[in-house]
Design a protein around this motif. Structure first.
Motif, mmCIF file in Angstrom:
data_model
loop_
_atom_site.group_PDB
_atom_site.id
_atom_site.type_symbol
_atom_site.label_atom_id
_atom_site.label_comp_id
_atom_site.label_asym_id
_atom_site.label_seq_id
_atom_site.Cartn_x
_atom_site.Cartn_y
_atom_site.Cartn_z
ATOM 1 N N HIS A 9 82.267 1.864 56.715
ATOM 2 C CA HIS A 9 81.179 2.466 55.606
ATOM 3 C C HIS A 9 81.596 2.932 54.367
ATOM 4 O O HIS A 9 81.267 4.058 54.058
ATOM 5 C CB HIS A 9 80.044 3.206 56.161
ATOM 6 C CG HIS A 9 80.540 4.367 57.090
ATOM 7 N ND1 HIS A 9 81.368 5.208 56.594
ATOM 8 C CD2 HIS A 9 80.308 4.739 58.253
ATOM 9 C CE1 HIS A 9 81.705 6.084 57.871
ATOM 10 N NE2 HIS A 9 80.964 5.762 58.836
ATOM 11 N N ASP B 231 70.289 3.646 52.779
ATOM 12 C CA ASP B 231 70.603 2.606 51.812
ATOM 13 C C ASP B 231 71.839 2.503 51.218
ATOM 14 O O ASP B 231 71.820 2.267 49.731
ATOM 15 C CB ASP B 231 69.287 2.792 50.724
ATOM 16 C CG ASP B 231 68.948 1.271 49.939
ATOM 17 O OD1 ASP B 231 69.337 0.294 50.670
ATOM 18 O OD2 ASP B 231 68.774 1.205 48.843
ATOM 19 N N PRO C 226 74.648 0.554 52.700
ATOM 20 C CA PRO C 226 75.314 -0.115 53.844
ATOM 21 C C PRO C 226 76.586 -0.922 53.365
ATOM 22 O O PRO C 226 77.241 -1.660 54.113
ATOM 23 C CB PRO C 226 74.311 -1.421 54.014
ATOM 24 C CG PRO C 226 73.621 -1.425 52.832
ATOM 25 C CD PRO C 226 73.597 -0.305 51.955
ATOM 26 N N ASP C 227 76.875 -1.088 52.145
ATOM 27 C CA ASP C 227 77.645 -1.883 51.498
ATOM 28 C C ASP C 227 79.061 -1.815 51.369
ATOM 29 O O ASP C 227 79.727 -0.622 51.167
ATOM 30 C CB ASP C 227 77.183 -2.468 50.079
ATOM 31 C CG ASP C 227 77.514 -3.893 49.805
ATOM 32 O OD1 ASP C 227 78.497 -3.910 48.780
ATOM 33 O OD2 ASP C 227 76.967 -4.810 50.339
ATOM 34 N N TYR D 294 78.984 -4.696 56.121
ATOM 35 C CA TYR D 294 77.506 -4.180 56.246
ATOM 36 C C TYR D 294 77.494 -3.026 57.473
ATOM 37 O O TYR D 294 78.225 -3.521 58.567
ATOM 38 C CB TYR D 294 76.945 -5.606 56.511
ATOM 39 C CG TYR D 294 75.467 -5.152 56.765
ATOM 40 C CD1 TYR D 294 74.440 -4.585 55.916
ATOM 41 C CD2 TYR D 294 74.861 -5.000 58.178
ATOM 42 C CE1 TYR D 294 73.305 -4.260 56.041
ATOM 43 C CE2 TYR D 294 73.583 -4.684 58.304
ATOM 44 C CZ TYR D 294 72.739 -4.383 57.288
ATOM 45 O OH TYR D 294 71.486 -3.969 57.611
ATOM 46 N N TYR E 281 72.321 1.320 56.138
ATOM 47 C CA TYR E 281 71.322 0.840 55.438
ATOM 48 C C TYR E 281 69.980 1.405 55.778
ATOM 49 O O TYR E 281 68.957 1.695 55.099
ATOM 50 C CB TYR E 281 71.114 -0.797 55.793
ATOM 51 C CG TYR E 281 69.827 -1.520 55.530
ATOM 52 C CD1 TYR E 281 69.391 -1.717 54.281
ATOM 53 C CD2 TYR E 281 68.844 -1.778 56.597
ATOM 54 C CE1 TYR E 281 68.421 -2.217 53.946
ATOM 55 C CE2 TYR E 281 67.666 -2.363 56.350
ATOM 56 C CZ TYR E 281 67.461 -2.815 55.086
ATOM 57 O OH TYR E 281 66.022 -3.052 54.635
ATOM 58 N N HIS F 122 74.494 -1.242 59.200
ATOM 59 C CA HIS F 122 73.102 -1.337 59.616
ATOM 60 C C HIS F 122 72.467 0.218 59.432
ATOM 61 O O HIS F 122 71.336 0.603 59.009
ATOM 62 C CB HIS F 122 72.721 -2.075 60.770
ATOM 63 C CG HIS F 122 71.046 -2.015 60.995
ATOM 64 N ND1 HIS F 122 70.514 -3.081 60.024
ATOM 65 C CD2 HIS F 122 70.360 -1.812 61.883
ATOM 66 C CE1 HIS F 122 69.370 -3.138 59.942
ATOM 67 N NE2 HIS F 122 69.044 -2.335 61.288
#
Length: 308
Positions: free
Chosen positions: A135, A167, A169-170, A158, A163, A160
């Protein structure tokens, strides 16, 4: 060139390789975590609880949860030292031996006398693990941090749980910069589930191997014989000198990304075989593919490093 996930013998097995139990900061016992993933149609799971002294450095023994239809790979989320932002490293290690040597990590507070993150990652690789940069957006990882982790096989493209919870997650920005520096990396999508919120069953890997066994799955992960998904299926990805051909479940966008801002996309209804031109991508040293379905769910190929 056809990507390894589509040339390796065998079939695809669906798995999550980043999840936690109540052995550390998760809610559910390991047996229930495994039961839920199996009930949701997963073929395998790596339970990766936090490898810190606060919980006696667990590498949770999930071997009793294996059966003819479901298997597990032992692993952990490793921690040590400080990143550039002053916070402790998070390093995902799947396929660790049960006797993996403990770092001096009593809790999540970095200490000056600790082993460095890159050193711990290298020890995990040397012990046989598949290692990923966990992450990066959530961690506040810098490019310098990522560069230093030279032993990593993959980047978490990604996450989850990140996320759902914040927010963040990328992993694409860090991953793309590393690819442009010549790093050979694969991409993983994961849950990082703790089960205290809806942080589960949202991202997974589809691993190609002849059998659903820990050793073969681990070898396939290291070889890049997999893709990652939130839902869409990839059936074939082939790169030629002039275009990329993608066969998939029904999607509405197929995007080929490369160095810097270079990208080409094709959009349309219920596409299952898509040809994307490489115009504008001719000089990119690498390519990767993202597909997106009508619900906004994505799947990612592993990157391809191209000949100079």
């Amino acid at each position: 060139m056809i990507l390894p996930a589509f040339t390796t013998p065998g079939q695809f097995w669906r798995g999550n390789i980043h999840t936690h139990s109540n052995r550390t900061d998760g809610v559910l016992p390991p047996e229930e975590v495994c039961r839920r993933y199996k009930a949701q149609g997963y073929d395998f799971l790596a339970l990766t609880d936090h490898f810190v002294g606060l919980w006696d450095y667990p590498i949770v023994d999930t071997k009793p949860m294996r059966d003819a239809e479901f298997t597990t790979i032992l692993g952990a989320e490793l921690h040590t030292g400080a990143m550039e932002n002053g916070e402790i490293w998070h390093i995902l290690a799947v396929g660790l031996p049960e006797d993996f040597a403990r770092p001096n990590t009593p809790d999540f507070a970095p200490r000056a006398d600790q082993e460095s993150g890159p050193s711990l990652a290298q020890r995990a690789v040397d012990a046989g693990a598949f290692v990923a940069i966990a992450h990066p957006q959530w961690s506040g990882l810098t490019l310098a941090d990522a560069r230093s982790l030279t032993a990593a096989h993959a980047v978490e493209i990604y996450n989850h749980g990140c996320y759902v919870g914040c927010d963040r997650p990328d992993g694409t920005a860090i991953a793309d910069l590393l690819l442009s520096e010549g790093r050979a990396l694969s991409f993983i999508a994961t849950d990082d589930a703790h089960f205290h919120e809806a942080d589960h069953f949202g991202g997974w890997v589809m691993v190609k191997s002849e059998t659903n066994t820990p050793d073969q799955l681990l070898a396939a992960l290291k070889a890049g014989a997999f893709y990652s998904s939130q839902g869409p299926e990839l059936h074939h990805v082939e790169v030629t000198d002039t275009h990329v051909v993608v066969e998939s479940s029904a999607v509405e966008s197929v995007i080929v990304q490369g160095h810097g801002s270079a990208a080409q996309a094709v959009h349309g209804p219920s596409m299952t075989r898509t040809t994307v031109s490489l115009a504008g991508l001719e000089t990119s040293p690498w390519l990767r593919v993202t597909v997106r379905d009508g619900a906004g769910k994505r799947a990612w190929s592993n990157p391809v490093q191209l000949e100079a």
